[in-house]
Write a protein that holds these residues in place. Structure first.
Motif, PDB file in Angstrom:
ATOM      1  N   THR A   1     -10.175  -1.508  -0.285  1.00 18.68           N
ATOM      2  CA  THR A   1     -10.296   0.575   0.136  1.00 18.68           C
ATOM      3  C   THR A   1      -9.269   0.830   0.151  1.00 18.68           C
ATOM      4  OG1 THR A   1     -11.977   0.725   2.329  1.00 18.68           O
ATOM      5  CG2 THR A   1     -12.899   0.403   0.355  1.00 18.68           C
ATOM      6  N   HIS A   2      -9.532   1.676  -0.417  1.00 11.31           N
ATOM      7  CA  HIS A   2      -7.372   2.664   0.471  1.00 11.31           C
ATOM      8  C   HIS A   2      -8.100   3.747   1.311  1.00 11.31           C
ATOM      9  CE1 HIS A   2      -3.911   5.390   0.559  1.00 11.31           C
ATOM     10  NE2 HIS A   2      -5.515   6.552   0.841  1.00 11.31           N
ATOM     11  N   HIS A   3      -9.039   4.250   1.822  1.00  9.41           N
ATOM     12  CA  HIS A   3      -9.674   4.584   3.360  1.00  9.41           C
ATOM     13  C   HIS A   3      -9.973   3.639   4.151  1.00  9.41           C
ATOM     14  CE1 HIS A   3      -9.828   8.229   0.096  1.00  9.41           C
ATOM     15  NE2 HIS A   3      -8.574   8.629   0.294  1.00  9.41           N
TER      16      HIS A   3
ATOM     17  N   GLY B   1      -3.558   1.089  -3.011  1.00  5.85           N
ATOM     18  CA  GLY B   1      -4.048   2.789  -2.938  1.00  5.85           C
ATOM     19  C   GLY B   1      -2.907   3.447  -2.323  1.00  5.85           C
ATOM     20  N   ASP B   2      -2.925   4.766  -3.583  1.00  7.52           N
ATOM     21  CA  ASP B   2      -1.534   5.938  -3.330  1.00  7.52           C
ATOM     22  C   ASP B   2      -0.388   5.516  -4.081  1.00  7.52           C
ATOM     23  OD1 ASP B   2      -3.383   8.147  -1.646  1.00  7.52           O
ATOM     24  OD2 ASP B   2      -2.150   7.483   0.197  1.00  7.52           O
ATOM     25  N   LEU B   3      -0.752   5.432  -5.669  1.00  9.40           N
ATOM     26  CA  LEU B   3       0.026   4.702  -5.985  1.00  9.40           C
ATOM     27  C   LEU B   3       1.260   6.159  -6.013  1.00  9.40           C
ATOM     28  CD1 LEU B   3      -1.693   3.116  -7.220  1.00  9.40           C
ATOM     29  CD2 LEU B   3      -0.406   1.640  -8.139  1.00  9.40           C
TER      30      LEU B   3
ATOM     31  N   GLY C   1      -5.204   0.689   3.420  1.00  9.70           N
ATOM     32  CA  GLY C   1      -4.317   1.742   3.881  1.00  9.70           C
ATOM     33  C   GLY C   1      -4.137   3.513   4.543  1.00  9.70           C
ATOM     34  N   HIS C   2      -3.329   4.406   4.186  1.00 12.38           N
ATOM     35  CA  HIS C   2      -4.067   5.399   4.429  1.00 12.38           C
ATOM     36  C   HIS C   2      -2.774   6.304   5.223  1.00 12.38           C
ATOM     37  CE1 HIS C   2      -5.784   9.128   3.448  1.00 12.38           C
ATOM     38  NE2 HIS C   2      -6.209   9.067   4.372  1.00 12.38           N
ATOM     39  N   TYR C   3      -3.330   5.571   6.444  1.00 12.36           N
ATOM     40  CA  TYR C   3      -2.554   6.135   6.869  1.00 12.36           C
ATOM     41  C   TYR C   3      -1.472   5.306   7.415  1.00 12.36           C
ATOM     42  CZ  TYR C   3      -7.135   8.100   8.572  1.00 12.36           C
ATOM     43  OH  TYR C   3      -7.916   9.163   9.254  1.00 12.36           O
ATOM     44  N   HIS C   4      -0.370   4.871   6.972  1.00 14.16           N
ATOM     45  CA  HIS C   4       0.837   4.954   6.732  1.00 14.16           C
ATOM     46  C   HIS C   4       1.442   3.993   8.077  1.00 14.16           C
ATOM     47  CE1 HIS C   4       2.349   7.837   3.748  1.00 14.16           C
ATOM     48  NE2 HIS C   4       1.254   7.349   3.238  1.00 14.16           N
ATOM     49  N   ARG C   5       0.155   3.281   8.558  1.00 12.33           N
ATOM     50  CA  ARG C   5       0.346   2.576   9.962  1.00 12.33           C
ATOM     51  C   ARG C   5      -0.003   1.076   9.322  1.00 12.33           C
ATOM     52  NH1 ARG C   5      -1.997   3.305  14.559  1.00 12.33           N
ATOM     53  NH2 ARG C   5       0.032   1.818  15.765  1.00 12.33           N
TER      54      ARG C   5
ATOM     55  N   ASN D   1      -5.969   8.321  -2.549  1.00 10.35           N
ATOM     56  CA  ASN D   1      -6.536   9.953  -2.778  1.00 10.35           C
ATOM     57  C   ASN D   1      -5.144  10.891  -3.340  1.00 10.35           C
ATOM     58  OD1 ASN D   1      -5.171   8.736  -0.016  1.00 10.35           O
ATOM     59  ND2 ASN D   1      -4.502  11.248  -0.126  1.00 10.35           N
ATOM     60  N   HIS D   2      -4.007  10.462  -3.603  1.00 14.06           N
ATOM     61  CA  HIS D   2      -3.130  10.812  -3.996  1.00 14.06           C
ATOM     62  C   HIS D   2      -2.972  10.442  -5.442  1.00 14.06           C
ATOM     63  CE1 HIS D   2      -0.066  12.836  -0.925  1.00 14.06           C
ATOM     64  NE2 HIS D   2      -0.706  12.157   0.145  1.00 14.06           N
ATOM     65  N   ASP D   3      -4.015   9.475  -5.907  1.00 10.97           N
ATOM     66  CA  ASP D   3      -3.715   9.115  -7.596  1.00 10.97           C
ATOM     67  C   ASP D   3      -4.885  10.079  -8.350  1.00 10.97           C
ATOM     68  OD1 ASP D   3      -2.261   7.417  -7.169  1.00 10.97           O
ATOM     69  OD2 ASP D   3      -3.568   5.384  -5.967  1.00 10.97           O
TER      70      ASP D   3
ATOM     71  N   SER E   1       0.788  -1.180  -0.524  1.00 10.07           N
ATOM     72  CA  SER E   1       0.075   0.283   0.117  1.00 10.07           C
ATOM     73  C   SER E   1       0.370   1.331   0.159  1.00 10.07           C
ATOM     74  CB  SER E   1      -0.648  -0.290   1.307  1.00 10.07           C
ATOM     75  OG  SER E   1      -2.277   0.635   1.085  1.00 10.07           O
ATOM     76  N   ASP E   2       0.486   2.271  -0.630  1.00 12.32           N
ATOM     77  CA  ASP E   2       0.652   3.663  -0.615  1.00 12.32           C
ATOM     78  C   ASP E   2       2.275   3.625  -0.769  1.00 12.32           C
ATOM     79  OD1 ASP E   2      -1.647   3.854   1.688  1.00 12.32           O
ATOM     80  OD2 ASP E   2      -1.043   5.241   1.428  1.00 12.32           O
ATOM     81  N   LEU E   3       2.174   3.434  -2.280  1.00 16.53           N
ATOM     82  CA  LEU E   3       4.259   3.187  -2.511  1.00 16.53           C
ATOM     83  C   LEU E   3       4.148   4.342  -3.114  1.00 16.53           C
ATOM     84  CD1 LEU E   3       2.277   0.708  -4.964  1.00 16.53           C
ATOM     85  CD2 LEU E   3       4.404  -0.022  -2.992  1.00 16.53           C
ATOM     86  N   HIS E   4       3.152   5.346  -3.001  1.00 18.25           N
ATOM     87  CA  HIS E   4       3.944   7.297  -3.088  1.00 18.25           C
ATOM     88  C   HIS E   4       4.917   7.032  -4.507  1.00 18.25           C
ATOM     89  CE1 HIS E   4       0.667   8.809  -0.562  1.00 18.25           C
ATOM     90  NE2 HIS E   4       1.145   7.854   0.010  1.00 18.25           N
ATOM     91  N   PHE E   5       4.895   6.527  -5.550  1.00 18.16           N
ATOM     92  CA  PHE E   5       5.868   6.570  -6.407  1.00 18.16           C
ATOM     93  C   PHE E   5       6.771   8.392  -6.848  1.00 18.16           C
ATOM     94  CE2 PHE E   5       5.769   2.458  -7.590  1.00 18.16           C
ATOM     95  CZ  PHE E   5       6.977   2.072  -7.713  1.00 18.16           C
TER      96      PHE E   5
HETATM   97 FE   LIG Z   1      -0.736   7.766   1.129  1.00 22.94          FE
END
Ligand SMILES: [Fe+2]
Ligand SMILES: [Fe+2]
Length: 273
Positions: A151-153, A39-41, A188-192, A70-72, A8-12
């Motif tokens: 879901t992402h959120h 999500g949050d690729l 994902g989303h909360y990075h935890r 959301n970052h996508d 999750s939350d790869l944030h390329f």
């Molecule tokens: Fe994220």
């Protein structure tokens, strides 16, 4: 038995190439039945970031199920943000999910729903139509099959964790989740990385296991958490969750495992093998 890897939350765009290589090695070595990317690729939904994410996903060997975060959704390009929020995601990433938004075999069924929105950009939400779809999809799935929603959120917080903002219409969605006898929620989303039973029963039908993933390769780690992904083993009514954290010189390795057994309508902690 089936294994799902949740990354999750790869944030390329704000990621580590080095960790991306280690993640590919680890996930492909484990050869799960499915890799869920929750999500949050990307960091800013730029074409270049999506292209990097796509290159990465093309090297993930097992079947993949992807939902956007959301970052996508573009933040600064207002035309794209409001009129075509997922145009770039659809162009670069959608072809990867060859199985579409539903993966199913004779042991597991996994549905992915998009919670990323233009207006409630940060916290996301589900539509009434998406919530109706939960019941429609899982009505076609045999009772013995283990049912999972992605879901992402997050739609809920595990027992013992502090309250955090959930996706819009989470309460309505949880009713549909209970009615559809869904066992597991991935987000994902909360990075935890967090795991556990939902503290309250939903719809009078017992509980649902909730699993949040950390960020796999982003440099935006939160609190004391490093980078991690989840390995989920589903064996009858026992689910074992292994949190795989990255360490220098060690790559991604197991740092903790928790097992949950479904007893009397609740997910009880069991001893992990
Ligand atoms: Fe994220
Ligand atoms: Fe997010």
């Amino acid at each position: 038995m089936r294994t799902i890897a949740q990354i999750s939350d790869l944030h390329f765009g704000r990621h580590s190439d080095f960790l991306a290589e280690d993640l590919l090695t680890s996930v492909n070595e484990r050869a799960p039945a499915l890799v869920v990317i929750s999500g949050d690729l990307t960091q800013r939904a730029r074409h270049g970031e999506f292209a990097q994410a796509r290159k990465f996903l093309d090297r993930v060997v097992p079947p993949k199920l992807v939902v956007p975060g959301n970052h996508d959704v573009p933040l600064f390009n207002l035309f794209n943000r409001f009129w075509r929020p997922l145009a770039r995601y659809d162009r670069h990433i959608q072809p990867v999910g060859a199985v579409g938004d539903l993966y199913r075999d004779d042991e597991i069924a996994v549905l992915g729903l998009n919670t990323a929105r233009s207006f409630t950009r940060k916290h996301g939400r589900l539509s009434v139509e998406q919530i109706a779809r939960i019941g429609q999809v899982f009505a076609q799935v045999a009772p013995h099959v283990f049912k999972t929603l992605v879901t992402h959120h997050p739609l809920g917080m595990p027992e013992g964790e502090a309250e955090r903002r959930l996706a819009g219409r989470s309460a309505l969605a949880l009713g549909a989740i209970a009615a559809a006898d869904i066992h597991l929620l991935l987000s994902g989303h909360y990075h935890r990385a967090m795991a556990g039973d939902l503290p309250t029963e939903i719809g009078g039908r017992g509980a649902v296991l909730i699993l949040h993933a950390g960020t796999a390769i982003s440099t935006r780690t939160r609190e004391l958490e490093g980078n991690s992904y989840n390995l989920i083993e589903i064996d009858g009514d026992v689910v074992t969750v292994r949190v795989m954290c990255w360490g220098a010189g060690r790559g991604f390795h197991e740092v903790r495992a928790a097992a949950y057994r479904f007893v009397d309508g609740r997910w009880r902690t069991a001893v992990a093998a």
